[in-house]
Design an enzyme around this catalytic site. Sequence first.
Site, PDB file in Angstrom:
ATOM      1  N   CYS A  75       0.864  -1.177   0.000  1.00 38.83           N
ATOM      2  CA  CYS A  75       0.000   0.000   0.000  1.00 38.83           C
ATOM      3  C   CYS A  75       0.902   1.229   0.000  1.00 38.83           C
ATOM      4  CB  CYS A  75      -0.886  -0.031   1.248  1.00 38.83           C
ATOM      5  SG  CYS A  75      -2.020   1.344   1.385  1.00 38.83           S
ATOM      6  N   HIS A 161      -2.095  -5.154 -10.255  1.00 30.12           N
ATOM      7  CA  HIS A 161      -2.693  -3.982 -10.920  1.00 30.12           C
ATOM      8  C   HIS A 161      -2.916  -4.249 -12.396  1.00 30.12           C
ATOM      9  CE1 HIS A 161      -2.260  -1.029  -7.625  1.00 30.12           C
ATOM     10  NE2 HIS A 161      -1.283  -1.836  -7.237  1.00 30.12           N
ATOM     11  N   GLU A 210      -9.977   0.421  -6.594  1.00 27.02           N
ATOM     12  CA  GLU A 210      -9.143  -0.492  -5.813  1.00 27.02           C
ATOM     13  C   GLU A 210      -9.837  -1.803  -5.467  1.00 27.02           C
ATOM     14  OE1 GLU A 210      -6.964   0.774  -2.498  1.00 27.02           O
ATOM     15  OE2 GLU A 210      -6.497   2.761  -3.302  1.00 27.02           O
ATOM     16  N   CYS A 219      -4.058   6.254  -5.140  1.00 30.63           N
ATOM     17  CA  CYS A 219      -3.533   4.907  -4.886  1.00 30.63           C
ATOM     18  C   CYS A 219      -2.050   4.918  -5.259  1.00 30.63           C
ATOM     19  CB  CYS A 219      -4.289   3.880  -5.733  1.00 30.63           C
ATOM     20  SG  CYS A 219      -3.701   2.193  -5.483  1.00 30.63           S
ATOM     21  N   GLY A 222      -0.967   1.961  -7.265  1.00 29.90           N
ATOM     22  CA  GLY A 222      -1.597   2.131  -8.581  1.00 29.90           C
ATOM     23  C   GLY A 222      -0.841   3.137  -9.433  1.00 29.90           C
TER      24      GLY A 222
HETATM   25  N1  API Z   1      -4.373   2.450  -1.544  1.00 29.43           N
HETATM   26  C1  API Z   1      -3.184   1.636  -1.633  1.00 29.43           C
HETATM   27  C2  API Z   1      -3.400   0.385  -2.432  1.00 29.43           C
HETATM   28  C3  API Z   1      -4.145  -0.611  -1.673  1.00 29.43           C
HETATM   29  C4  API Z   1      -4.199  -1.823  -2.513  1.00 29.43           C
HETATM   30  C5  API Z   1      -5.361  -2.681  -2.165  1.00 29.43           C
HETATM   31  N2  API Z   1      -6.613  -2.096  -2.633  1.00 29.43           N
HETATM   32  C6  API Z   1      -5.181  -4.033  -2.792  1.00 29.43           C
HETATM   33  O1  API Z   1      -6.152  -4.801  -2.741  1.00 29.43           O
HETATM   34  O2  API Z   1      -4.088  -4.316  -3.302  1.00 29.43           O
HETATM   35  C7  API Z   1      -1.997   2.375  -2.201  1.00 29.43           C
HETATM   36  O3  API Z   1      -1.900   3.591  -1.981  1.00 29.43           O
HETATM   37  O4  API Z   1      -1.151   1.718  -2.837  1.00 29.43           O
END
Ligand code: API
Length: 277
Positions: A75, A161, A210, A219, A222
């Site tokens: 994250c 991703h 997400e 993200c 992301g």
């Molecule tokens: N918000 C997070 C990503 C969370 C990833 C999560 N949603 C997953 O299932 O991998 C970020 O800033 O990288």
Amino acid sequence: MLLHFTKMQGLGNDFMVVDLVTQRAHLADDQIRQLADRRFGIGFDQLLVVEPPRDPEMDFRYRIYNADGSEVENCGNGARCFARFVRDQRLTHKREIHVETAGGPLTLWVEDDGRVRVDMGAPRFAPGALPFDAVEDRPLHPLEVDGEHLEVGVVSMGNPHAVLRVDDVDTAPVERLGPALEAHPRFPRRVNVGFMQVISAHEIRLRVYERGSGETLACGTGACAAVASGIRQGLLESPVTVHLRGGDLDIEWAGGDASLIMTGPAERVFDGRVVLN
Ligand SMILES: N[C@H](CCC[C@H](N)C(=O)O)C(=O)O
């Protein structure tokens, strides 16, 4: 029991951060889901749980849970908030912090201006790293979604991703294609979905739907995945400024096995206590 927590946000991607170094608690999946709901709980995109490290060479371990209670590997915005948290809570005085995550070790630097720089590790494009059901590693993979033919870049930043290029993020079909791609059968562990608009070789706009949390304002992983995929496709050159709905991230990547370096803000919103049954 009463659980102390801190609410934090990185570009509007918001977190409940819990120190289990000095507190003892176990959070069950249903409790996490309830805490994630702003009406029945606190409300957050992810829960970050800070613990002592397993490897004595490391400073901390931190675990990451989505709003649906699923534990995930990495994250980016959360990593920056974690670093700010452990210094604010005086759990460390270090400016260079080494932390274990389910996706592997990370190194973070807390800078004088309060921003945090994170070594996010190298992107991995092999389908098996996500996992993604494909026979070969390629910059773009054809994918049928609801009868629509798409071309997506797939990248693992520890977490999976899919990156889809769009002409305009403001009109991109995030609400329709986000959930459809997140749950697509060719992503056995689901996937985070990035919608990338290329402004120039050094600038993109990005929205992210997400895995396990829905569309967020930003993200970090992301943003890293979109930049890595864009550079691999020859659309982008390092460094890249990523404009997300909640603000901007600066991402650098020298290519190959080099780490992506992400720099951005991490803000504390409030401290609180919550009753855990
Ligand atoms: N918000 C997070 C990503 C969370 C990833 C999560 N949603 C997953 O299932 O991998 C970020 O800033 O990288």
